[in-house]
Design a protein around this motif. Structure first.
Motif, PDB file in Angstrom:
ATOM      1  N   SER A 162      49.348  30.674   2.055  1.00  0.00           N
ATOM      2  CA  SER A 162      50.662  30.076   2.313  1.00  0.00           C
ATOM      3  C   SER A 162      51.457  29.938   1.023  1.00  0.00           C
ATOM      4  O   SER A 162      50.897  29.688  -0.043  1.00  0.00           O
ATOM      5  CB  SER A 162      50.503  28.684   2.924  1.00  0.00           C
ATOM      6  OG  SER A 162      49.765  28.744   4.106  1.00  0.00           O
ATOM      7  N   VAL A 163      52.766  30.055   1.175  1.00  0.00           N
ATOM      8  CA  VAL A 163      53.666  29.841   0.040  1.00  0.00           C
ATOM      9  C   VAL A 163      54.012  28.357   0.017  1.00  0.00           C
ATOM     10  O   VAL A 163      54.435  27.798   1.028  1.00  0.00           O
ATOM     11  CB  VAL A 163      54.952  30.672   0.225  1.00  0.00           C
ATOM     12  CG1 VAL A 163      55.936  30.355  -0.882  1.00  0.00           C
ATOM     13  CG2 VAL A 163      54.634  32.137   0.259  1.00  0.00           C
ATOM     14  N   ILE A 164      53.804  27.710  -1.124  1.00  0.00           N
ATOM     15  CA  ILE A 164      54.165  26.301  -1.227  1.00  0.00           C
ATOM     16  C   ILE A 164      55.585  26.179  -1.770  1.00  0.00           C
ATOM     17  O   ILE A 164      56.418  25.441  -1.255  1.00  0.00           O
ATOM     18  CB  ILE A 164      53.199  25.529  -2.158  1.00  0.00           C
ATOM     19  CG1 ILE A 164      51.763  25.701  -1.655  1.00  0.00           C
ATOM     20  CG2 ILE A 164      53.598  24.067  -2.253  1.00  0.00           C
ATOM     21  CD1 ILE A 164      51.401  24.836  -0.494  1.00  0.00           C
ATOM     22  N   THR A 165      55.841  26.882  -2.873  1.00  0.00           N
ATOM     23  CA  THR A 165      57.206  26.993  -3.377  1.00  0.00           C
ATOM     24  C   THR A 165      57.386  28.447  -3.777  1.00  0.00           C
ATOM     25  O   THR A 165      56.476  29.254  -3.614  1.00  0.00           O
ATOM     26  CB  THR A 165      57.439  26.147  -4.634  1.00  0.00           C
ATOM     27  OG1 THR A 165      56.692  26.743  -5.702  1.00  0.00           O
ATOM     28  CG2 THR A 165      56.981  24.734  -4.448  1.00  0.00           C
ATOM     29  N   ASP A 166      58.526  28.758  -4.352  1.00  0.00           N
ATOM     30  CA  ASP A 166      58.757  30.127  -4.804  1.00  0.00           C
ATOM     31  C   ASP A 166      57.647  30.625  -5.715  1.00  0.00           C
ATOM     32  O   ASP A 166      57.277  31.795  -5.670  1.00  0.00           O
ATOM     33  CB  ASP A 166      60.079  30.194  -5.598  1.00  0.00           C
ATOM     34  CG  ASP A 166      61.262  30.244  -4.659  1.00  0.00           C
ATOM     35  OD1 ASP A 166      62.379  29.974  -5.118  1.00  0.00           O
ATOM     36  OD2 ASP A 166      61.063  30.537  -3.475  1.00  0.00           O
ATOM     37  N   HIS A 167      57.121  29.738  -6.551  1.00  0.00           N
ATOM     38  CA  HIS A 167      56.234  30.212  -7.605  1.00  0.00           C
ATOM     39  C   HIS A 167      54.785  29.758  -7.437  1.00  0.00           C
ATOM     40  O   HIS A 167      53.963  29.993  -8.320  1.00  0.00           O
ATOM     41  CB  HIS A 167      56.770  29.764  -8.969  1.00  0.00           C
ATOM     42  CG  HIS A 167      56.743  28.276  -9.170  1.00  0.00           C
ATOM     43  ND1 HIS A 167      57.448  27.405  -8.373  1.00  0.00           N
ATOM     44  CD2 HIS A 167      56.080  27.499 -10.053  1.00  0.00           C
ATOM     45  CE1 HIS A 167      57.235  26.166  -8.762  1.00  0.00           C
ATOM     46  NE2 HIS A 167      56.392  26.184  -9.780  1.00  0.00           N
ATOM     47  N   ILE A 168      54.473  29.109  -6.309  1.00  0.00           N
ATOM     48  CA  ILE A 168      53.101  28.626  -6.095  1.00  0.00           C
ATOM     49  C   ILE A 168      52.621  28.989  -4.697  1.00  0.00           C
ATOM     50  O   ILE A 168      53.336  28.794  -3.724  1.00  0.00           O
ATOM     51  CB  ILE A 168      52.998  27.095  -6.263  1.00  0.00           C
ATOM     52  CG1 ILE A 168      53.520  26.662  -7.626  1.00  0.00           C
ATOM     53  CG2 ILE A 168      51.555  26.630  -6.079  1.00  0.00           C
ATOM     54  CD1 ILE A 168      53.477  25.157  -7.836  1.00  0.00           C
ATOM     55  N   GLY A 169      51.387  29.505  -4.640  1.00  0.00           N
ATOM     56  CA  GLY A 169      50.800  29.803  -3.334  1.00  0.00           C
ATOM     57  C   GLY A 169      49.422  29.177  -3.247  1.00  0.00           C
ATOM     58  O   GLY A 169      48.845  28.752  -4.252  1.00  0.00           O
ATOM     59  N   VAL A 170      48.891  29.109  -2.022  1.00  0.00           N
ATOM     60  CA  VAL A 170      47.590  28.478  -1.832  1.00  0.00           C
ATOM     61  C   VAL A 170      46.803  29.206  -0.751  1.00  0.00           C
ATOM     62  O   VAL A 170      47.382  29.753   0.199  1.00  0.00           O
ATOM     63  CB  VAL A 170      47.771  26.983  -1.466  1.00  0.00           C
ATOM     64  CG1 VAL A 170      48.422  26.843  -0.094  1.00  0.00           C
ATOM     65  CG2 VAL A 170      46.451  26.259  -1.457  1.00  0.00           C
ATOM     66  N   VAL A 171      45.484  29.258  -0.933  1.00  0.00           N
ATOM     67  CA  VAL A 171      44.601  29.757   0.122  1.00  0.00           C
ATOM     68  C   VAL A 171      43.503  28.724   0.310  1.00  0.00           C
ATOM     69  O   VAL A 171      43.207  27.957  -0.607  1.00  0.00           O
ATOM     70  CB  VAL A 171      44.014  31.137  -0.231  1.00  0.00           C
ATOM     71  CG1 VAL A 171      42.989  31.030  -1.358  1.00  0.00           C
ATOM     72  CG2 VAL A 171      43.380  31.785   0.990  1.00  0.00           C
ATOM     73  N   TYR A 172      42.910  28.704   1.504  1.00  0.00           N
ATOM     74  CA  TYR A 172      41.892  27.689   1.779  1.00  0.00           C
ATOM     75  C   TYR A 172      40.602  28.354   2.240  1.00  0.00           C
ATOM     76  O   TYR A 172      40.596  29.524   2.642  1.00  0.00           O
ATOM     77  CB  TYR A 172      42.378  26.723   2.859  1.00  0.00           C
ATOM     78  CG  TYR A 172      42.428  27.347   4.232  1.00  0.00           C
ATOM     79  CD1 TYR A 172      43.564  28.004   4.686  1.00  0.00           C
ATOM     80  CD2 TYR A 172      41.321  27.303   5.091  1.00  0.00           C
ATOM     81  CE1 TYR A 172      43.609  28.598   5.927  1.00  0.00           C
ATOM     82  CE2 TYR A 172      41.345  27.901   6.341  1.00  0.00           C
ATOM     83  CZ  TYR A 172      42.495  28.545   6.749  1.00  0.00           C
ATOM     84  OH  TYR A 172      42.539  29.138   7.992  1.00  0.00           O
TER      85      TYR A 172
END
Lengths: 236, 235
Positions: free
Chosen positions: B64-74
């Motif tokens: 998932s994209v959290i902001t333009d410059h940060i993403g996350v996977v779980y």
């Protein structure tokens, strides 16, 4: 305690969710949903235990908005609560944003709501699976399934209830051969698949059918269902 | 506080352990493998995404994209991860509104970890059944990769794996990781590492890859077509 509320068991599982999935199968009813080209159909068995019950007052199909509809499998009271919540969320969205809620957004919202029940001890998890469908002018026919765990996935065809694994097999096999096009084919695909899963032909009073086409979701009358059943019988 | 449940469900055992957290970690370890590799010029997130045959892969995104410059996977329980993604997005927006700047990765991670810790101590709730890998490139161009656990502990990695295949994946990464790899090399390394623990044939529909590079500092999830190109190259 790990059986009574949603805390982790020693294997890292949530037993309450597992039990909820059992509750979905308990009534002994199977439902399925199918996405065709330009149409989506929902079908569920109609089992009315007591002959004295007015069958016309029992339904597992719910119209959420003009174009979005849902079928619930499992606990009907829980399902009604979920359908009412879906209606509320759709209405709020429309009021806040000025346009009809997309079915994908609405479905994921219900998934997120169900997840909260799995993490907070104050409420129990939902005892039903909800399949939501609609046909919109952006993504065409769509079908989403939301379960007690809070998962929400899009499906080309899906099932819920006591014979869900058998139903998935039938659906996968038949879809590989041909994807139905339009309302009539999609509805008959779904009805015929459910008949195959249960190993018996229906009477129109034993099944509920609903279809979504561009901008409209509606449940079929017994006469319409009968017409489909006759068609299917003639094709065989 | 949830009314009659105004007491914590996660309590200390005589050994000093928080047993619910041990169980939560088991839920994480049962999840599909997710991994991340930090390169000189960016970060790669990669994960298995095995869905039933009738499900539509495009309807579900693990990265998932959290902001333009940060993403996350779980890794772990998908529905739980959505709560954290939503919170992360809100936290990032609030930061931007307050300070006029994009939130630095380590501050977002700190906040997310704090949320996860709250659920280990607050009344009437259980811990999250997910571990997160958070990747981003800050305004100063430094790529950052962090892992957050159900306990709320977090720490930075050069490369890491979580979920079912984490031990094999981590062993593979430890051998092969090179600190100054370019982003392209890191992507290939991520795919090779996924293959180590992947059962069956890997296709562009059953894995997901997200990247962020210091060139544009934009986190994005690769399209299936782009993934296919990488897979064809490696084959």
């Amino acid at each position: 305690m790990d059986r009574n509320i949603t805390i982790f068991s020693s294997e890292g599982r949530l037993l309450q969710i597992q039990y909820a999935f059992q509750a979905v199968k308990e009534p002994g009813v199977t439902s399925l949903g199918v996405c065709g080209d330009g149409a989506a159909a929902l079908v569920t068995q109609k089992k009315v235990e007591d002959k004295l019950i007015d069958a016309s007052t029992i339904t597992h199909m719910f119209r959420i908005t003009k174009s979005i509809g849902a079928v619930v499998t499992g606990s009907l009271p829980d399902g009604r609560a979920q359908a009412q919540r879906l209606r509320y969320e759709a209405s709020e969205f429309r009021h806040k944003h000025g346009y009809e809620v997309p079915v994908s957004y609405l479905s994921r919202r219900l998934g997120d709501i169900n997840q909260v029940y799995t993490q907070h001890a104050a409420s129990r998890v939902s005892g039903c699976v909800v399949m939501v469908c609609a046909v919109d002018n952006v993504d065409g026919a769509q079908l989403f399934k939301i379960d007690p765990a809070g998962s929400c996935l899009g499906w080309s065809a899906a099932s819920a209830g006591s014979k869900d694994s058998e139903a998935d097999n039938v659906l996968e096999k038949r879809l590989k051969k041909k994807k139905p096009v339009g309302e009539r084919e999609t509805a008959q695909f779904a009805i015929s698949a459910l008949q195959s899963v249960l190993g018996a032909d229906f009477k129109a009073s034993e099944v509920e059918v609903a279809v979504a086409t561009a901008g409209v979701f509606r449940t079929l009358s017994e006469e319409e269902i009968d017409a489909h059943l006759t068609d299917i019988a003639e094709q065989d | 506080m949830s009314g009659p449940y105004s007491y914590s469900l996660t309590t200390f055992a005589p050994s000093g352990k928080l047993i619910q957290l041990e169980h939560a970690l088991k839920a994480v370890q049962a999840g599909a493998t997710a991994l991340a590799v930090r390169a000189k010029s960016g970060v790669v997130l990669a994960t298995e995404k095995k869905l039933p045959a009738l499900a539509i892969p495009a309807s579900y995104q693990k990265i998932s994209v959290i902001t333009d410059h940060i993403g996350v996977v779980y890794a772990g329980m998908g529905p739980d991860s959505r709560v954290l993604v939503k919170r992360g997005r809100k936290i990032a927006q609030q930061y931007k509104r307050t300070y006029g700047e994009d939130i630095p990765v380590k501050m977002l991670v700190r906040e997310l970890a704090s949320v996860m810790q709250e659920f280990t101590q607050s009344g009437g709730v259980r811990p999250f059944g997910v571990a997160l890998l958070v990747a981003g490139v800050d305004a100063d161009g430094e790529p950052a990769l962090y892992q957050v656990d159900p306990s709320g502990s977090y720490w930075a990695w050069k490369a890491s794996a979580i979920g079912k295949g984490m031990l094999n994946a981590q062993a593979f990464l430890e051998k092969r990781f090179k600190a100054n790899d370019e982003l392209e090399d890191a992507i290939n390394m991520a795919i090779l590492t996924l293959q180590e623990t992947f059962e069956g044939a890997m296709t562009e529909d059953n894995i997901e890859i997200g990247i962020v590079s210091d060139v544009d500092q934009k986190f994005r999830v690769l399209t299936p077509a782009e993934i296919k190109d990488y897979l064809d190259e490696i084959a």
